[in-house]
Design an enzyme around this catalytic site. Structure first.
Site, PDB file in Angstrom:
ATOM      1  CD  GLU A 220       2.202  -6.639   8.716  1.00  0.00           C
ATOM      2  OE1 GLU A 220       1.671  -5.521   8.700  1.00  0.00           O
ATOM      3  OE2 GLU A 220       1.668  -7.900   8.992  1.00  0.00           O
TER       4      GLU A 220
ATOM      5  CE  LYS B 274      -0.524   0.361   5.178  1.00  0.00           C
ATOM      6  NZ  LYS B 274       0.111  -1.053   5.358  1.00  0.00           N
TER       7      LYS B 274
ATOM      8  CG  HIS C  94       1.572  -2.034  12.159  1.00  0.00           C
ATOM      9  ND1 HIS C  94       2.035  -0.778  12.780  1.00  0.00           N
ATOM     10  CD2 HIS C  94       1.824  -2.126  10.777  1.00  0.00           C
ATOM     11  CE1 HIS C  94       2.437  -0.340  11.659  1.00  0.00           C
ATOM     12  NE2 HIS C  94       2.494  -1.173  10.541  1.00  0.00           N
TER      13      HIS C  94
END
Length: 392
Positions: free
Chosen positions: A266, A63, A193
Site C-alpha cells: 500500500e 489518501k 503496516h
C-alpha cells in the site's frame, strides 16, 4: 479537484523553470498558487518499484494524493488502489477503474461505507476486531477479509500505525476462529503496516515473520489456505527503498516459499511525493533589520499542513523577476491571519519582491489533499498542470 486533465506539456528537465514562469505569467496572478505534475516521474517510479519489487503488486494509497491525473496514470501503469472511505472508492471508480482493483484498507468502517462497498462491488477489506466481523457479516457477507496485525514498533517511523490498528498476538486465534468458523466469512490473508516513512528495514522482516505465524494458526484452525500477504506502506523513493525491498524479498523467500502467494503493498508517498511541484507567489514583504519576512499565497491550512511534520523533505527555490545577489535570512508565512501559519523560518533566500515566485519541490504527498477554506482562502481547488519531462 481542479485539473487541466488531458493537456500535457513536454519539457526538458532544465526547462521546468521557464515553464513555471510562463504559466505564472499567462494564467495566474498573485493569490493563485498552482501545482505542476511531472508524469514522467511517475513512470520512472513505477519502473523502480517493479525492478525492486517484481512480485509485489502496488495498491496506491489514494489518501496521499487524489489528483485524477495521478490516479489515472498509475492505473495505466498497472497499479491497483487502497481506499479508506466512500469518497476515495468513488474517486477511483469515477475514473473507469474496476472495483476489483480496490482494497478497502480501513480496519474500522462505518456501516454506510460497508454497504456502499457491497453495492459497488469492492470485495476485499481489512479487519482487526470482532465488531468489524459482525458489521461485515451483516452488511457485506461476500467480502473477503485480510486480518490486520499489529506491526512491530518501527524505529524512526513518522507515524507508527500500530498505536491505532492491528490485533495483538493473543487476539489472533480467537478472532480468526470467530470470523471463519462462527461468522462464516472468508479470511484470505494478512496485512500489516509498519508506519509512515519507515527507517528500519529489519522491521519488515519481523512483520513478515509475524504474518507467517498467522498463516500457521489459520492452518491449525482448519481455515482454507490463505492466499494474500499485504506488506502495507512506509516507502519513499530514497536509497533506503532498495534496502527495504531486499529485506522484504528475502523474508518472503524465507517465510513464504509458496510461489502461489499473492503479495500486495500500500505505497502512498512513494509515487507522488517527488512528482509534484508547488508554485507560490510573494504577496507581502516586511524588512526588519537584516531579516526579511515574506507572505505567500499558500500556507499550513493548505498544502503545507503536513510539512509541519516532514518539512525536511521539501526543497525551496525562489524565482525572481530581477536578479538579486544579496542573500538574506528569511521567514515565509502563509496568507491566513493565524500566527501559526508559518511555512519556513530562518532560511537563506535572495531578496525577493512582490509577485516573485517561490517554488517548493517534493510536494506531492499529503499536501493538496488536506487543503481547507480556513479564513476564506480556498486551498481545495489549487489547479494542477501536467508535464512530462525528458532528458534532452
Amino acid at each position: 479537484m481542479s485539473t487541466n486533465f488531458g493537456k500535457i506539456t513536454v519539457v526538458a528537465k532544465d526547462g521546468m523553470t521557464n515553464l513555471i514562469r510562463s504559466i505564472a505569467a499567462e494564467k495566474h496572478e498573485a493569490g493563485q498558487p498552482f501545482y505542476v505534475l511531472d508524469l514522467a516521474t511517475i513512470e520512472r517510479l513505477m519502473d523502480k518499484w517493479n525492478h525492486s519489487f517484481p512480485n509485489v503488486k502496488p495498491f496506491y494509497a489514494v489518501k496521499c494524493n487524489t489528483e485524477a491525473a495521478l490516479v489515472t496514470k498509475l492505473a495505466n501503469l498497472g497499479a491497483n488502489f487502497d481506499c479508506a472511505s466512500i469518497h476515495e472508492i468513488d474517486t477511483v471508480l469515477s475514473l473507469g477503474i474496476s472495483p476489483n482493483q480496490i482494497i478497502f484498507a480501513n480496519p474500522c468502517k462505518s456501516i454506510s461505507h460497508i454497504k456502499h462497498a457491497a453495492a459497488v462491488g469492492v470485495n476485499l477489506t481489512t479487519f482487526d476486531s470482532k465488531l468489524e466481523v459482525d458489521k461485515i457479516k451483516k452488511w457485506h457477507p461476500k467480502c473477503h477479509l485480510l486480518l490486520r496485525i499489529k506491526a512491530p514498533s518501527a524505529s524512526g517511523s513518522l507515524r507508527p500505525m500500530g498505536k491505532k490498528f492491528g490485533v495483538l498476538p493473543e487476539e489472533i486465534e480467537p478472532l480468526l476462529h470467530y470470523a471463519c468458523n462462527v461468522a462464516g466469512l472468508k479470511v484470505v490473508g494478512v496485512s500489516f503496516h509498519v508506519g509512515s516513512i519507515a527507517q528500519d528495514p529489519t522491521i519488515y522482516r519481523q512483520a513478515i515473520a509475524n504474518a507467517r505465524a498467522v498463516f500457521d494458526i489459520a492452518h491449525y484452525l482448519g481455515i482454507p489456505k490463505m492466499q494474500i500477504l499485504d506488506i502495507g506502506g512506509g516507502f519513499r523513493s530514497t536509497p533506503l527503498f532498495e534496502e527495504i525491498a531486499s529485506v522484504v524479498n528475502e523474508a518472503v523467500q524465507d517465510f513464504f516459499p509458496d510461489p502461489n502467494l499473492k503479495i500486495i503493498a500500500e505505497p502512498g508517498r512513494f509515487f507522488p511525493e517527488t512528482a509534484f511541484t508547488l508554485v507560490t507567489h510573494v504577496i507581502g514583504k516586511r524588512v526588519r533589520g537584516e531579516k526579511i519576512e515574506y507572505w505567500i499565497d499558500e500556507g499550513v491550512y493548505g498544502s503545507f499542513r503536513p510539512t509541519l511534520y516532514n518539512s525536511c523533505f521539501v526543497g525551496i527555490k525562489p524565482i525572481s523577476m530581477k536578479e538579486s545577489c544579496e542573500i538574506r535570512e528569511s521567514t515565509i508565512y502563509g496568507p491566513s491571519c493565524d500566527c501559526l501559519d508559518k511555512v519556513a523560518e530562518d532560511i537563506k533566500l535572495p531578496e525577493l519582491q512582490l509577485d516573485d515566485l517561490i517554488v517548493f519541490y517534493n510536494m506531492g504527498a499529503y499536501s493538496k489533499c488536506v487543503g481547507t477554506k480556513f479564513n476564506g482562502f480556498d486551498m481545495l481547488t489549487t489547479p494542477t498542470y501536467l508535464v512530462t519531462t525528458n532528458s534532452t
